[in-house]
Design a protein around this motif. Structure first.
Motif, PDB file in Angstrom:
ATOM      1  N   VAL A 108       2.883   7.423  -3.136  1.00 46.71           N
ATOM      2  CA  VAL A 108       1.476   7.345  -2.771  1.00 46.71           C
ATOM      3  C   VAL A 108       1.277   7.910  -1.368  1.00 46.71           C
ATOM      4  O   VAL A 108       0.478   8.824  -1.160  1.00 46.71           O
ATOM      5  CB  VAL A 108       0.936   5.912  -2.842  1.00 46.71           C
ATOM      6  CG1 VAL A 108      -0.534   5.874  -2.435  1.00 46.71           C
ATOM      7  CG2 VAL A 108       1.116   5.347  -4.245  1.00 46.71           C
ATOM      8  N   ALA A 109       2.001   7.372  -0.397  1.00 47.14           N
ATOM      9  CA  ALA A 109       1.881   7.825   0.980  1.00 47.14           C
ATOM     10  C   ALA A 109       3.071   7.352   1.789  1.00 47.14           C
ATOM     11  O   ALA A 109       3.670   6.324   1.480  1.00 47.14           O
ATOM     12  CB  ALA A 109       0.580   7.317   1.616  1.00 47.14           C
ATOM     13  N   THR A 114       2.173  11.619   8.599  1.00 49.75           N
ATOM     14  CA  THR A 114       1.853  11.034   7.301  1.00 49.75           C
ATOM     15  C   THR A 114       1.933  12.056   6.190  1.00 49.75           C
ATOM     16  O   THR A 114       1.820  13.265   6.405  1.00 49.75           O
ATOM     17  CB  THR A 114       0.444  10.420   7.306  1.00 49.75           C
ATOM     18  OG1 THR A 114      -0.516  11.431   7.651  1.00 49.75           O
ATOM     19  CG2 THR A 114       0.361   9.297   8.321  1.00 49.75           C
ATOM     20  N   ASN A 115       2.127  11.545   4.989  1.00 46.61           N
ATOM     21  CA  ASN A 115       2.184  12.369   3.793  1.00 46.61           C
ATOM     22  C   ASN A 115       1.503  11.605   2.666  1.00 46.61           C
ATOM     23  O   ASN A 115       1.751  10.413   2.490  1.00 46.61           O
ATOM     24  CB  ASN A 115       3.633  12.693   3.428  1.00 46.61           C
ATOM     25  CG  ASN A 115       3.745  13.577   2.208  1.00 46.61           C
ATOM     26  OD1 ASN A 115       3.063  14.583   2.097  1.00 46.61           O
ATOM     27  ND2 ASN A 115       4.622  13.212   1.281  1.00 46.61           N
ATOM     28  N   TYR A 116       0.639  12.295   1.903  1.00 48.24           N
ATOM     29  CA  TYR A 116      -0.107  11.654   0.831  1.00 48.24           C
ATOM     30  C   TYR A 116       0.047  12.415  -0.473  1.00 48.24           C
ATOM     31  O   TYR A 116       0.144  13.642  -0.490  1.00 48.24           O
ATOM     32  CB  TYR A 116      -1.603  11.591   1.159  1.00 48.24           C
ATOM     33  CG  TYR A 116      -1.960  10.767   2.367  1.00 48.24           C
ATOM     34  CD1 TYR A 116      -2.229   9.411   2.240  1.00 48.24           C
ATOM     35  CD2 TYR A 116      -2.041  11.346   3.629  1.00 48.24           C
ATOM     36  CE1 TYR A 116      -2.571   8.648   3.350  1.00 48.24           C
ATOM     37  CE2 TYR A 116      -2.378  10.592   4.733  1.00 48.24           C
ATOM     38  CZ  TYR A 116      -2.644   9.247   4.593  1.00 48.24           C
ATOM     39  OH  TYR A 116      -2.987   8.492   5.692  1.00 48.24           O
ATOM     40  N   VAL A 129      -4.467  10.695  -4.138  1.00 49.74           N
ATOM     41  CA  VAL A 129      -5.082   9.693  -3.271  1.00 49.74           C
ATOM     42  C   VAL A 129      -5.555  10.276  -1.952  1.00 49.74           C
ATOM     43  O   VAL A 129      -6.210   9.574  -1.172  1.00 49.74           O
ATOM     44  CB  VAL A 129      -4.121   8.515  -2.985  1.00 49.74           C
ATOM     45  CG1 VAL A 129      -3.658   7.875  -4.279  1.00 49.74           C
ATOM     46  CG2 VAL A 129      -2.929   8.980  -2.149  1.00 49.74           C
ATOM     47  N   LYS A 130      -5.215  11.526  -1.700  1.00 51.55           N
ATOM     48  CA  LYS A 130      -5.626  12.180  -0.467  1.00 51.55           C
ATOM     49  C   LYS A 130      -7.149  12.152  -0.344  1.00 51.55           C
ATOM     50  O   LYS A 130      -7.859  12.392  -1.301  1.00 51.55           O
ATOM     51  CB  LYS A 130      -5.108  13.619  -0.448  1.00 51.55           C
ATOM     52  CG  LYS A 130      -5.211  14.326   0.892  1.00 51.55           C
ATOM     53  CD  LYS A 130      -4.634  15.734   0.812  1.00 51.55           C
ATOM     54  CE  LYS A 130      -3.185  15.732   0.390  1.00 51.55           C
ATOM     55  NZ  LYS A 130      -2.608  17.111   0.348  1.00 51.55           N
ATOM     56  N   SER A 156      -7.382   7.519   0.814  1.00 49.64           N
ATOM     57  CA  SER A 156      -6.461   6.514   1.321  1.00 49.64           C
ATOM     58  C   SER A 156      -6.004   6.845   2.731  1.00 49.64           C
ATOM     59  O   SER A 156      -5.982   8.008   3.133  1.00 49.64           O
ATOM     60  CB  SER A 156      -5.241   6.400   0.410  1.00 49.64           C
ATOM     61  OG  SER A 156      -5.626   6.061  -0.914  1.00 49.64           O
ATOM     62  N   THR A 157      -5.632   5.808   3.461  1.00 50.83           N
ATOM     63  CA  THR A 157      -5.097   5.969   4.803  1.00 50.83           C
ATOM     64  C   THR A 157      -3.909   5.038   4.985  1.00 50.83           C
ATOM     65  O   THR A 157      -4.026   3.828   4.772  1.00 50.83           O
ATOM     66  CB  THR A 157      -6.152   5.657   5.877  1.00 50.83           C
ATOM     67  OG1 THR A 157      -7.286   6.512   5.715  1.00 50.83           O
ATOM     68  CG2 THR A 157      -5.562   5.872   7.267  1.00 50.83           C
ATOM     69  N   ILE A 158      -2.774   5.609   5.361  1.00 48.51           N
ATOM     70  CA  ILE A 158      -1.603   4.803   5.664  1.00 48.51           C
ATOM     71  C   ILE A 158      -1.491   4.670   7.176  1.00 48.51           C
ATOM     72  O   ILE A 158      -1.723   5.623   7.917  1.00 48.51           O
ATOM     73  CB  ILE A 158      -0.318   5.402   5.052  1.00 48.51           C
ATOM     74  CG1 ILE A 158       0.862   4.442   5.224  1.00 48.51           C
ATOM     75  CG2 ILE A 158       0.000   6.769   5.652  1.00 48.51           C
ATOM     76  CD1 ILE A 158       2.104   4.842   4.424  1.00 48.51           C
ATOM     77  N   LEU A 215      -1.870   0.188   3.761  1.00 52.03           N
ATOM     78  CA  LEU A 215      -2.458   1.238   2.935  1.00 52.03           C
ATOM     79  C   LEU A 215      -3.893   0.841   2.629  1.00 52.03           C
ATOM     80  O   LEU A 215      -4.133  -0.106   1.874  1.00 52.03           O
ATOM     81  CB  LEU A 215      -1.677   1.448   1.637  1.00 52.03           C
ATOM     82  CG  LEU A 215      -2.222   2.549   0.718  1.00 52.03           C
ATOM     83  CD1 LEU A 215      -2.049   3.921   1.372  1.00 52.03           C
ATOM     84  CD2 LEU A 215      -1.524   2.523  -0.640  1.00 52.03           C
TER      85      LEU A 215
END
Length: 117
Positions: free
Chosen positions: A48-49, A57-59, A63-64, A67-69, A80
């Protein structure tokens, strides 16, 4: 040994939001990658991330933009934030910690996210 405790999952309606939390305990190195994976019934576990020690970060494309990790190093916690949830987001979400140099991985027990239509 590292233990991971996920929380924040639940049942939400499509379009709603959830904030997942994962608190790590034990021998935590500063040089780790923390992330979230998910697994729906009958499907492979997918990324997911992720977020590394430098904050990069990587998504997943799915979900890009929704979403925010993020992380709180002092609390050994990764978050998340998931917005505009869709039924296809329904899965068990697992927290992962991976040591950058050795590649050793640790997994949480998972938290269920269910999105109703």
């Amino acid at each position: 040994q590292v233990q991971l405790a996920e929380s924040g999952g639940g049942l939400v309606q499509a379009g709603g939001s959830l904030r997942l939390s994962c608190e790590a305990s034990g021998s935590i190195s500063r040089f780790v990658v923390m992330g979230w994976y998910r697994q729906a019934p009958g499907k492979q576990r997918e990324l997911v991330a992720t977020i590394n020690s430098g904050g990069s970060t990587n998504y997943a494309n799915s979900v890009k933009s929704r979403s925010t990790i993020s992380r709180d190093i002092s609390k050994n916690t990764v978050y998340l934030q998931m917005n505009s949830l869709k039924p296809e987001d329904t899965a068990v979400y697992y927290c992962q910690v991976r040591r950058f140099f050795s590649g050793v991985e640790y997994w949480g027990q998972g938290t269920q996210v269910t999105v109703s239509s």
